[in-house]
Design a protein around this motif. Structure first.
Motif, PDB file in Angstrom:
ATOM      1  N   LYS A   1      25.795  55.886  -3.640  1.00 41.13           N
ATOM      2  CA  LYS A   1      26.454  54.602  -3.358  1.00 41.13           C
ATOM      3  C   LYS A   1      25.449  53.510  -3.000  1.00 41.13           C
ATOM      4  N   ASN A   2      24.175  53.712  -3.351  1.00 38.97           N
ATOM      5  CA  ASN A   2      23.150  52.680  -3.137  1.00 38.97           C
ATOM      6  C   ASN A   2      23.678  51.324  -3.614  1.00 38.97           C
ATOM      7  N   PRO A   3      23.817  50.330  -2.693  1.00 38.40           N
ATOM      8  CA  PRO A   3      24.440  49.061  -3.083  1.00 38.40           C
ATOM      9  C   PRO A   3      23.695  48.324  -4.194  1.00 38.40           C
ATOM     10  N   ASP A   4      22.426  48.659  -4.415  1.00 35.07           N
ATOM     11  CA  ASP A   4      21.675  48.004  -5.501  1.00 35.07           C
ATOM     12  C   ASP A   4      22.114  48.500  -6.880  1.00 35.07           C
ATOM     13  N   ARG A   5      22.663  49.723  -6.929  1.00 34.02           N
ATOM     14  CA  ARG A   5      23.127  50.271  -8.224  1.00 34.02           C
ATOM     15  C   ARG A   5      24.216  51.318  -7.943  1.00 34.02           C
ATOM     16  N   PRO A   6      25.341  50.847  -7.380  1.00 32.70           N
ATOM     17  CA  PRO A   6      26.362  51.819  -6.966  1.00 32.70           C
ATOM     18  C   PRO A   6      26.925  52.622  -8.138  1.00 32.70           C
ATOM     19  N   VAL A   7      27.180  53.893  -7.861  1.00 34.51           N
ATOM     20  CA  VAL A   7      27.774  54.812  -8.835  1.00 34.51           C
ATOM     21  C   VAL A   7      29.222  55.057  -8.419  1.00 34.51           C
ATOM     22  N   ARG A   8      30.096  55.194  -9.393  1.00 34.63           N
ATOM     23  CA  ARG A   8      31.486  55.572  -9.069  1.00 34.63           C
ATOM     24  C   ARG A   8      31.503  57.033  -8.631  1.00 34.63           C
ATOM     25  N   VAL A   9      32.042  57.289  -7.462  1.00 38.71           N
ATOM     26  CA  VAL A   9      32.102  58.657  -6.939  1.00 38.71           C
ATOM     27  C   VAL A   9      33.536  58.980  -6.547  1.00 38.71           C
TER      28      VAL A   9
END
Ligand code: GUN
Ligand code: ZN
Length: 443
Positions: free
Chosen positions: A317-325
């Motif tokens: 969930k890194n806000p620079d490159r968030p992934v859908r989890v």
């Protein structure tokens, strides 16, 4: 149509309610959720018709609408399990092994029994009963390699009017002969199943290569080709669950830059692709996962049960490159159908990894977050007019200890924390599917 006919199917429930409007990993909790201490939710024709504070909704309701009152409860969108194996219901709690040995010793034996349609039907029936008892209204489900297991799964989902994703496992190597197909047979059978089930009622098909180690390059290529033919279907598989698996996949695919690159190479990544686990990934892989719109299913009880490792929620969930989890049980390696137990496990995994996971974030991962991972957030995962009326009523005092502990909570976050830490299937007072009560706990 007469007025009484228009209103015939209307029902309403009243309680506290919670739903998300955004991602609490990207913004403060207050800005991405709606909490109403006294809400009314009105359902008609399978959808949510109205949702808001009781004092606003109540005057708009006709006298024919009865409002079911749920005291000491919380209305939530139904839980979403973004990765689960229904045929493994019969081996839940078969322990003592790491992933590859567990597959060989238990899983590949159990899944062979699904050649028998009666067995498949009975297991599917039990599986759906358990989902509903635990408040899970949608799941992304692995069947077995045999199409009959898929027919049994979708027939049961259809009977219960549920929104479900599922597919036939593709596996043409490194498994018993009785449980393998070939690249061509897997393609043909999957195609026939897509034609039979995808888009019928609320059913969605997922092209399901088990994992890179159990498919030949030819099979993964055929899976990618099939997805391009049917781009509204899903792809689901496993990714980077254990270190030994990573090493095995690296040896099987020496030309690929890493595990995720195998799926990338065969055109199996992007929106509507769902990968279970994602524990052993490089930053370059996370970046590719994020930019491609691929989703990861976080399976904490499974990862602890098999000793697979600790999922890095902060990296995902890194806000620079968030992934859908999305959160997921991964049953039968996972140890509970309950998404509350799964949230508690996600919290424990985060703590063991030196990270934080708030209760608000955990509830998001089991509802709207999972719906976003499944690209279904316009239909499920939130309480709002127009959404599918798939929801649950959580009993906030489901055990004597929880009832006692709740007296000492001052904030919503604290109350949610207690529910996820101590709650289980007993907390599900009712489960609604498309506006109808599909499960109600004995009073
Ligand atoms: N990797 C490949 N197949 C499986 C499975 O059935 N369960 C889990 N947890 N991992 C897998
Ligand atoms: Zn799995």
């Amino acid at each position: 149509m007469a007025d009484n006919e228009v209103d015939a199917g209307i029902s309403a429930i009243r309680s506290a309610a919670l739903s998300f409007t955004g991602d609490p990993f990207a913004a403060t909790a207050e800005t991405c959720m709606t909490y109403l201490s006294d809400a009314i939710l009105v359902m008609a024709a399978g959808r949510i018709r109205q949702f808001g504070p009781a004092d606003e909704i109540l005057p708009t309701l006709g006298p024919e609408v009865t409002v079911e009152l749920y005291p000491d409860s919380l209305i939530l969108p139904g839980f979403i399990d973004s990765h689960v194996h229904y045929p493994q219901i019969q081996i839940i709690g078969a322990g003592g092994e790491t992933l590859i040995d567990w597959l060989d010793k238990y899983t590949f034996i159990a899944e062979q029994a699904y050649d028998d349609p009666d067995h498949a039907q009975q297991a599917a029936h039990r599986f759906f009963d358990e989902l509903l008892r635990n408040g899970t209204t949608t799941a992304a489900v692995f069947c077995t390699v045999r199409p009959g297991s898929v027919d049994a799964f979708f027939a049961e989902a259809q009977k219960r009017a549920m929104r479900m994703i599922g597919g036939k496992v593709l596996m043409d190597r490194h498994a018993p002969a009785a449980l393998t197909d070939t690249a061509q047979r897997g393609y043909d059978e999957s195609k026939a199943l897509i034609e039979r089930w995808h888009g019928r009622d609320r059913l969605h098909y997922a092209i399901t290569p088990r994992f890179a180690a159990s498919s030949t390059p030819e099979q993964l290529k055929a899976a990618g080709a099939l997805w391009r033919e049917y781009p509204t279907t899903y792809v689901q598989s496993h990714l980077a669950e254990t270190q030994a698996e990573n090493e095995w996949v690296a040896a099987l695919y020496p030309d690929r830059a890493g595990y995720f690159d195998v799926y990338d190479h065969f055109g199996l990544i992007g929106e509507r692709s769902l990968y279970g686990h994602g524990i052993y990934l490089s930053e370059a892989e996370w970046q590719r996962i994020a930019e491609s719109g691929t989703a990861i299913a976080h399976c904490p009880t499974s990862n602890m049960f098999l000793g697979s490792g600790l999922f890095n929620i902060g990296a995902a969930k890194n806000p620079d490159r968030p992934v859908r989890v999305g959160l997921a049980t991964d049953l039968g390696a996972g140890t509970s159908f309950s998404m509350l137990r799964t949230m508690a496990a996600a919290y424990n995994v985060a703590r063991l990894g030196g990270q934080a996971l708030s209760a608000v974030q955990a509830f998001y991962l089991a509802t709207r977050g999972a719906a976003e991972a499944l690209m279904l957030d316009d239909k499920i995962g939130s309480l709002a007019p127009g959404m599918d009326a798939d929801l649950i009523v959580l009993d906030l005092k489901s055990t004597p200890l929880i009832a006692y502990r709740m007296q000492f909570t001052d904030t919503l976050e604290e109350a949610l924390f207690v529910q996820m830490t101590l709650g289980d299937d007993r907390a599900i007072r009712a489960t609604y599917i498309a506006g109808d009560v599909a499960y109600e706990r004995a009073r």
